[in-house]
Write a protein that holds these residues in place. Structure first.
Motif, PDB file in Angstrom:
ATOM      1  N   ASN A   2       0.594  -1.142  -0.092  1.00  0.00           N
ATOM      2  CA  ASN A   2       0.026   0.004  -0.042  1.00  0.00           C
ATOM      3  C   ASN A   2       0.694   1.146  -0.024  1.00  0.00           C
ATOM      4  N   SER A   3       0.516   2.342  -0.814  1.00  0.00           N
ATOM      5  CA  SER A   3       1.305   3.449  -0.988  1.00  0.00           C
ATOM      6  C   SER A   3       0.762   4.548   0.213  1.00  0.00           C
ATOM      7  N   ILE A   4       1.822   5.087   0.755  1.00  0.00           N
ATOM      8  CA  ILE A   4       1.490   6.266   1.933  1.00  0.00           C
ATOM      9  C   ILE A   4       1.563   7.420   1.264  1.00  0.00           C
ATOM     10  N   GLY A   5       0.319   8.357   1.293  1.00  0.00           N
ATOM     11  CA  GLY A   5       0.482   9.565   0.769  1.00  0.00           C
ATOM     12  C   GLY A   5       1.069  10.500   1.812  1.00  0.00           C
ATOM     13  N   ALA A  10      -3.817  13.231   3.448  1.00  0.00           N
ATOM     14  CA  ALA A  10      -3.602  11.991   3.219  1.00  0.00           C
ATOM     15  C   ALA A  10      -2.842  11.238   4.722  1.00  0.00           C
ATOM     16  N   LEU A  11      -1.988  11.895   5.321  1.00  0.00           N
ATOM     17  CA  LEU A  11      -1.344  11.544   6.494  1.00  0.00           C
ATOM     18  C   LEU A  11      -2.432  11.596   7.695  1.00  0.00           C
ATOM     19  N   PHE A  12      -3.283  12.494   7.582  1.00  0.00           N
ATOM     20  CA  PHE A  12      -4.485  12.482   8.520  1.00  0.00           C
ATOM     21  C   PHE A  12      -5.168  11.365   8.417  1.00  0.00           C
ATOM     22  N   LEU A  13      -5.744  11.222   7.219  1.00  0.00           N
ATOM     23  CA  LEU A  13      -6.696  10.113   6.908  1.00  0.00           C
ATOM     24  C   LEU A  13      -6.269   8.901   7.345  1.00  0.00           C
ATOM     25  N   GLN A  14      -4.936   8.667   7.089  1.00  0.00           N
ATOM     26  CA  GLN A  14      -4.367   7.243   7.453  1.00  0.00           C
ATOM     27  C   GLN A  14      -3.820   7.171   8.641  1.00  0.00           C
ATOM     28  N   ALA A  15      -3.927   7.867   9.463  1.00  0.00           N
ATOM     29  CA  ALA A  15      -3.462   7.877  11.040  1.00  0.00           C
ATOM     30  C   ALA A  15      -4.809   7.196  11.736  1.00  0.00           C
ATOM     31  N   SER A 145       8.368  -6.127   7.449  1.00  0.00           N
ATOM     32  CA  SER A 145       8.499  -5.288   6.252  1.00  0.00           C
ATOM     33  C   SER A 145       8.040  -3.714   6.483  1.00  0.00           C
ATOM     34  N   LEU A 146       8.716  -2.936   5.478  1.00  0.00           N
ATOM     35  CA  LEU A 146       8.254  -1.479   5.409  1.00  0.00           C
ATOM     36  C   LEU A 146       6.673  -1.317   5.175  1.00  0.00           C
ATOM     37  N   ALA A 147       6.142  -2.178   4.536  1.00  0.00           N
ATOM     38  CA  ALA A 147       4.562  -2.048   4.434  1.00  0.00           C
ATOM     39  C   ALA A 147       3.847  -2.301   5.699  1.00  0.00           C
ATOM     40  N   VAL A 148       4.415  -2.826   6.599  1.00  0.00           N
ATOM     41  CA  VAL A 148       3.616  -3.068   7.757  1.00  0.00           C
ATOM     42  C   VAL A 148       3.964  -2.006   8.785  1.00  0.00           C
ATOM     43  N   VAL A 149       5.219  -1.509   8.861  1.00  0.00           N
ATOM     44  CA  VAL A 149       5.493  -0.295   9.840  1.00  0.00           C
ATOM     45  C   VAL A 149       5.315   1.132   9.251  1.00  0.00           C
ATOM     46  N   ALA A 150       5.159   1.441   7.921  1.00  0.00           N
ATOM     47  CA  ALA A 150       5.220   2.547   7.313  1.00  0.00           C
ATOM     48  C   ALA A 150       3.986   3.393   7.764  1.00  0.00           C
ATOM     49  N   PRO A 151       2.782   2.724   7.785  1.00  0.00           N
ATOM     50  CA  PRO A 151       1.770   3.773   8.241  1.00  0.00           C
ATOM     51  C   PRO A 151       1.913   4.363   9.665  1.00  0.00           C
ATOM     52  N   GLY A 152       2.509   3.522  10.758  1.00  0.00           N
ATOM     53  CA  GLY A 152       2.729   3.987  11.993  1.00  0.00           C
ATOM     54  C   GLY A 152       3.882   4.731  12.041  1.00  0.00           C
ATOM     55  N   ILE A 153       4.737   4.727  11.226  1.00  0.00           N
ATOM     56  CA  ILE A 153       6.003   5.667  11.257  1.00  0.00           C
ATOM     57  C   ILE A 153       5.336   6.846  10.634  1.00  0.00           C
ATOM     58  N   ALA A 154       4.605   6.821   9.706  1.00  0.00           N
ATOM     59  CA  ALA A 154       4.213   8.156   8.982  1.00  0.00           C
ATOM     60  C   ALA A 154       3.426   8.982   9.876  1.00  0.00           C
TER      61      ALA A 154
END
Length: 212
Positions: A2-5, A10-15, A145-154
């Protein structure tokens, strides 16, 4: 994957819920700090202009209360009072009115100081929560993997950025406005001293009150 905006929306909606709450709070605080900066700056400009006008013997409504306090103190005469005592009494009456006016004009400065000191820590809370979410995602997915941790880091980094975006203008605004009000306070003190000298030296009818 999944891509991270990277846009703020986008960052707000993904949080997560907590991340969104932190970001919303910091956004509201940021808007409030800019409103305070504008309000205090305008108050300082108006007060500075009024003091300059009053020192030039022009009419200045904003400092009229200070001049009226001096005029009222002038009408009270104490039989045993010296010229120096009379000047000091008039100056103190005007200084009290001047302090009240300054406090009213710079009333938002403590709030700016609070925002500048607390906003980074609110953002830090969001950062810590985002990192905790990343670790929770790793535990749930059994994958690093980055796909797992990326949303939380973002989410974590977005909270940090918004916290700094709220704190930095508040800090700069507080320091600059405090310096500006220090200059206005010095000019106001000069006005009080000048008018106290003038009123103490002026004659005219007065109600005499014996010293207690």
């Amino acid at each position: 994957m999944n891509s991270i905006g990277l846009s703020p929306l986008a960052l707000f909606l993904q949080a997560g819920v907590v991340g969104k709450g932190v970001m919303t709070l910091l956004l509201l605080v940021s808007v409030w700090s800019w409103a305070l900066i504008l309000q205090i700056w305008l108050s300082g400009r108006r007060l500075s202009a009024a003091v300059t006008a009053a020192r030039g013997d022009e009419e200045a409504v904003l400092v009229a209360g200070i001049l009226e306090a001096g005029a009222r103190a002038q009408t009270v005469r104490v039989a045993t009072e010296t010229h120096a005592d009379r000047r000091l009494r008039i100056g103190e009456s005007m200084a009290r009115a001047a302090r009240a006016l300054l406090l009213e004009a710079e009333g938002g400065l403590p709030s700016l100081a609070a925002i500048s000191s607390t906003a980074p820590f609110v953002g830090l809370f969001g950062t810590v929560w985002g990192i905790m979410s990343s670790f929770a995602s790793i535990a749930d997915a059994h994958d690093t993997s980055l796909a797992v941790v990326a949303p939380g880091i973002a989410e974590a980094l977005a909270a940090t950025a918004i916290g700094l975006a709220a704190a930095i203008p508040a800090s700069v605004g507080y320091n600059r406005l405090s310096a500006a009000f220090s200059r206005v306070s010095a000019d106001l003190d000069c006005l009080v001293q000048e008018r106290a000298d003038r009123l103490a030296a002026a004659g005219g009818p007065a109600a005499v009150k014996e010293a207690a």
